[in-house]
Design a protein around this motif. Sequence first.
Motif, PDB file in Angstrom:
ATOM      1  N   CYS A  73      26.263  34.800  38.001  1.00 29.34           N
ATOM      2  CA  CYS A  73      27.615  34.625  38.405  1.00 29.34           C
ATOM      3  C   CYS A  73      28.715  35.209  37.664  1.00 29.34           C
ATOM      4  N   CYS A 110      35.397  35.831  38.569  1.00 34.29           N
ATOM      5  CA  CYS A 110      33.883  36.422  38.594  1.00 34.29           C
ATOM      6  C   CYS A 110      33.515  37.373  39.923  1.00 34.29           C
ATOM      7  N   MET A 112      31.961  36.568  42.100  1.00 37.86           N
ATOM      8  CA  MET A 112      31.938  35.646  43.426  1.00 37.86           C
ATOM      9  C   MET A 112      33.038  35.113  43.823  1.00 37.86           C
ATOM     10  N   MET A 114      34.470  32.678  42.099  1.00 39.09           N
ATOM     11  CA  MET A 114      34.106  31.244  41.776  1.00 39.09           C
ATOM     12  C   MET A 114      34.893  30.819  40.402  1.00 39.09           C
ATOM     13  N   PHE A 115      34.891  31.403  39.443  1.00 42.17           N
ATOM     14  CA  PHE A 115      35.589  31.318  38.295  1.00 42.17           C
ATOM     15  C   PHE A 115      36.879  32.133  38.120  1.00 42.17           C
TER      16      PHE A 115
HETATM   17 CU   LIG Z   1      30.646  33.773  40.267  1.00 40.76          CU
END
Ligand SMILES: [Cu+2]
Length: 122
Positions: A73, A110, A112, A114-115
């Motif tokens: 990730c 990140c 994706m 997400m962070f």
């Molecule tokens: Cu990610």
Amino acid sequence: MKLIVLVIGLAIIAFVAWWFFGKHDVAEEQAKVAGSKQVVDVQVNGGYSPEIVVLKKGIPAVLNFTRRDGSSCLDHVVFSDFGINQELPQNQKEAVNIDTSKPGEYQWACGMDMFHGKLVIK
Ligand SMILES: [Cu+2]
């Protein structure tokens, strides 16, 4: 019965108030200027630390990302405003060069999305 509903309602209100107005510890770090550039080390482990990086406008900046996290990730870091999508090898310091000519706030994420972290250039 009404009392229970009231108590639960108040608990929810208290929680929401805490969530929005409480002071959450978001690690913020001001870059250290050394010579003609400024450098910040960012640890990547289940997120980013510090999460907010403050840079001085006009001084070339380097963010040194060290990914401890083994998950795929976090193996890329993306600064979409700067056209950067860089791989972060695990347990290695990876330098990301940031153009600080334009002041503002910029998200990084990140691979994706997400962070997240935030750059503040001022
Ligand atoms: Cu990610």
